[in-house]
Scaffold this active site. Sequence first.
Site, PDB file in Angstrom:
ATOM      1  N   VAL A   1       1.292   6.144   5.109  1.00 32.06           N
ATOM      2  CA  VAL A   1       0.547   5.827   3.900  1.00 32.06           C
ATOM      3  C   VAL A   1       1.293   4.735   2.913  1.00 32.06           C
ATOM      4  CG1 VAL A   1      -0.693   7.193   1.471  1.00 32.06           C
ATOM      5  CG2 VAL A   1      -0.575   8.194   4.557  1.00 32.06           C
ATOM      6  N   CYS A   2       0.396   3.827   2.127  1.00 27.37           N
ATOM      7  CA  CYS A   2       1.092   3.726   1.196  1.00 27.37           C
ATOM      8  C   CYS A   2       0.229   3.258  -0.168  1.00 27.37           C
ATOM      9  CB  CYS A   2       1.333   2.220   1.534  1.00 27.37           C
ATOM     10  SG  CYS A   2      -0.121   0.888   1.878  1.00 27.37           S
ATOM     11  N   ALA A   3       0.234   2.145  -1.314  1.00 29.75           N
ATOM     12  CA  ALA A   3      -0.796   2.787  -2.092  1.00 29.75           C
ATOM     13  C   ALA A   3      -2.113   1.314  -1.289  1.00 29.75           C
ATOM     14  CB  ALA A   3      -0.456   1.663  -3.063  1.00 29.75           C
TER      15      ALA A   3
ATOM     16  N   MET B   1      -3.953   4.940  -0.874  1.00 30.01           N
ATOM     17  CA  MET B   1      -4.499   5.405  -1.485  1.00 30.01           C
ATOM     18  C   MET B   1      -5.249   5.728  -2.144  1.00 30.01           C
ATOM     19  SD  MET B   1      -2.375   8.944  -0.455  1.00 30.01           S
ATOM     20  CE  MET B   1      -2.332   9.319  -2.268  1.00 30.01           C
TER      21      MET B   1
END
Length: 370
Positions: free
Chosen positions: A67-69, A95
């Site tokens: 997961v990243c932004a 996210m």
Amino acid sequence: MDSKDLAKKIFNKEEFFILDVRNEQEFGEWKIEGKNIKHLNVPYFELLDGVEEIKDQFPAGKEILVVCAKEGSSVMVSEMLSDAGFEVFYLKGGMKAWSEHMELVKVGDLNDGGELYQFVRLGKGCLSYMVISNGEAAVIDATRTAEIFTDFANEKGVTIKHAFDTHLHADHISGGRAISEKTGATYWLPPKDAEEVVFEYKALEDGEDIAIGNTTINIHAFYSPGHTIGSTSFVVDEKYLMTGDILFIDSIGRPDLAGLAQDWVNDLRETLYNRYRELSEELIVLPAHFMIVEELNDDGSVAKELGTLYSENHGLNIESDEEFRKLVTENLPPQPNSYQEIRETNMGKINPEEEKQREMEIGPNRCAVR
């Protein structure tokens, strides 16, 4: 993996492992939560030379979700892990997408054939509602993505006649006005929260009774200040109590988002300890937010009987006025991101571009104290 697949895993309480490659501060403030999720936070820039140094920190035989932004960094890291032999996915849209995803849960049937649905925004903790009866619908505390509600109304073959906000929201942008503009529905706001609003709305007064459909399903509104000076609750079908941001399942509303905590704390206590006490303990509480994933029921809904909350919710069991005042005015969690801009957007004073609105909402729900 898209947000819908991730939401199903959380609802089903599946075990899985998340590698979050955002920086430590972003991860510490807000992350994906679930009862059987384990996390590892390693910022992306520490993995530019490969994943060899973290390979032994992953559980054997478990799926890994990176997961990243916004997605880009997680794609590259997931490719590295795949090359290293792991079963790995990345979160589509990152996210930012997770913040906007909503899951639909049917809360129950109403007395004369109607239905009540809850829209659960897992990544943000927002809860919205649709009441349906005889071809008509009302939406309560809608989020910014108005098309989710209009699309569902079309799917059900009903016309949205009313859009309500229990109060002027400070942690997310309301979709009520957009729904009104798209459908011609009446948009209702508590007038004490709307003194600076620059658009037309219908004043939601204490004791207002709005019928949905041509049945006995009515939405009874009653004044319940404390989170804001205009906060208004609804009793639907004599069975459900929609509390907005006054009362949650595991916490209570904070009174400080307009800078008037000391002024509103007595209103909050009056609502929680007197006004709600006069209601039937069998009413099912449906709040506008949840704070922690443990508040979700097994079916994914967020709901509990009022009497149970008076037994279990710490915020409803503080005998001392002074102790209560300290709880809701001192040592509060950080205020929501961009909350002043969000309030001004909900008043109609500013109209940020779509991408700016998404950025304003990024982050956790911070409307509660516990």
